[in-house]
Scaffold this active site. Sequence first.
Site, PDB file in Angstrom:
ATOM      1  N   CYS A 195       1.256   4.515   4.013  1.00 39.77           N
ATOM      2  CA  CYS A 195       0.749   5.043   4.692  1.00 39.77           C
ATOM      3  C   CYS A 195       2.359   6.048   5.079  1.00 39.77           C
ATOM      4  O   CYS A 195       3.288   5.709   5.666  1.00 39.77           O
ATOM      5  CB  CYS A 195       0.762   3.700   6.112  1.00 39.77           C
ATOM      6  SG  CYS A 195      -0.492   2.724   5.675  1.00 39.77           S
TER       7      CYS A 195
HETATM    8  P1  XMP Z   1       0.149  -2.630   0.556  1.00 42.21           P
HETATM    9  O1  XMP Z   1       1.769  -2.143   1.941  1.00 42.21           O
HETATM   10  O2  XMP Z   1      -0.396  -3.818   0.247  1.00 42.21           O
HETATM   11  O3  XMP Z   1      -0.902  -2.266   1.743  1.00 42.21           O
HETATM   12  O4  XMP Z   1      -0.005  -1.377  -0.357  1.00 42.21           O
HETATM   13  C1  XMP Z   1      -1.863  -1.742   1.731  1.00 42.21           C
HETATM   14  C2  XMP Z   1      -2.837  -1.151   3.355  1.00 42.21           C
HETATM   15  O5  XMP Z   1      -2.329  -0.296   3.251  1.00 42.21           O
HETATM   16  C3  XMP Z   1      -3.275   1.079   4.446  1.00 42.21           C
HETATM   17  N1  XMP Z   1      -3.414   1.361   3.888  1.00 42.21           N
HETATM   18  C4  XMP Z   1      -3.377   3.065   4.401  1.00 42.21           C
HETATM   19  N2  XMP Z   1      -3.236   3.042   5.481  1.00 42.21           N
HETATM   20  N3  XMP Z   1      -2.751   5.457   4.448  1.00 42.21           N
HETATM   21  C5  XMP Z   1      -2.946   4.428   5.853  1.00 42.21           C
HETATM   22  O6  XMP Z   1      -2.392   4.832   6.822  1.00 42.21           O
HETATM   23  C6  XMP Z   1      -3.239   5.550   3.247  1.00 42.21           C
HETATM   24  O7  XMP Z   1      -3.684   6.365   3.277  1.00 42.21           O
HETATM   25  C7  XMP Z   1      -3.460   4.112   3.449  1.00 42.21           C
HETATM   26  N4  XMP Z   1      -4.622   3.477   1.940  1.00 42.21           N
HETATM   27  C8  XMP Z   1      -4.711   2.490   2.825  1.00 42.21           C
HETATM   28  C9  XMP Z   1      -4.769  -0.616   3.900  1.00 42.21           C
HETATM   29  O8  XMP Z   1      -4.570  -1.102   5.425  1.00 42.21           O
HETATM   30  C10 XMP Z   1      -4.222  -1.356   3.094  1.00 42.21           C
HETATM   31  O9  XMP Z   1      -5.104  -2.211   2.910  1.00 42.21           O
END
Ligand code: XMP
Length: 351
Positions: A195
Amino acid sequence: MYNPALTYDDIQLVPAYSSVSSRKNISLFTKLSKNYSLCIPLVASCMDTVCESKMAIEIAVMGGVGCIHRFMNIEDQANYVAKVAAALSNERVNKIWADNHIAIHQIPVMASIGANGDFAERAVALVNAGANIILIDVAHGHHENVKDAIAKLKATLPKHVDVIAGNIASAKAAQDLEAWGADGLRVGVGGGSLCTTRVKTGFGVPNVTCLQSIIAVSSIPVMADGGIRTSGDIAKALALGSSCVMLGSLLAGTKEAPGQMIEKPNGLYKRYRGAASLETKTVHGQEQRNVEGESTVIPFKGGVKFILAGLLDGVKSALSYGGANNLKEFRPEFVVVTNAGQAEAKPHLLL
Ligand code: XMP
């Protein structure tokens, strides 16, 4: 005086008196939403490099659930859902659910939608294909669009379908989503491994404080999402009262994650990309604006079964340290640690 907001590395759980005789006797049974349960508190994230039907079926075999992502046309997503739904009457999938007294029609089949455009039509197609949990997957879940989307889904979908909504990061958002009719909450803003929301916008709340504030006011299940790197982080999220956790990076790079294997001179890799990354937007023909995520490659990890088994071992061990036979009993105290405490928590042998 402001209280600093805390995240997983800022706290450690305090061991409690335990009479747990064997980790084998520990139950990880939990709630996913108002009307659906899980045998283990793990959910595969609705990202296009994490969860399609192969991942969802394999995690169902272990007693968890995978959320089929929405970055494809309705027909393709419905086909993935149908594959998952069809596998659930298979003995290999059904065993753990039957052992936990969950009937086949109560095994969760989960898929995500947005909150505008074709979302309502998509939801109907997913439910017709066998989904019984619809996740409204938007970056800012405390939004009028989500309120309207929940109202529309609740008015049109069959009553057996639960709606989980998010992502949110405040108590007020949790109260509102529950009042709007959500059956579960997806919690965490800007804490995921890829993120860039907090950097780009300044918005987001560190995960421990975020979960604490929401769990204090919620009477529906909370799914902790983003920033979970270890079984210790899972244990911390559950200890705070989350019902389950959503995993992205921990499951990306496995055999069952979508995506081609990438061969490099130093080993095998798979791609992992943020849902709001430039790469995801480009691959799916979306407008290349509002980029709030990174993309990367991740070393190939082998079958997801072994990754999940390792995580569950760690979580069961955590319950044993917390003196808990099940997740309801698992409410250990925690302490806030300093930088020195964080360093001490990791292997630190001086040679
Ligand atoms: P982890 O830390 O498990 O996180 O890899 C997965 C979660 O990250 C979120 N997610 C995003 N948040 N931009 C964001 O701000 C993105 O491009 C993005 N892609 C995923 C999402 O909640 C996921 O489950």
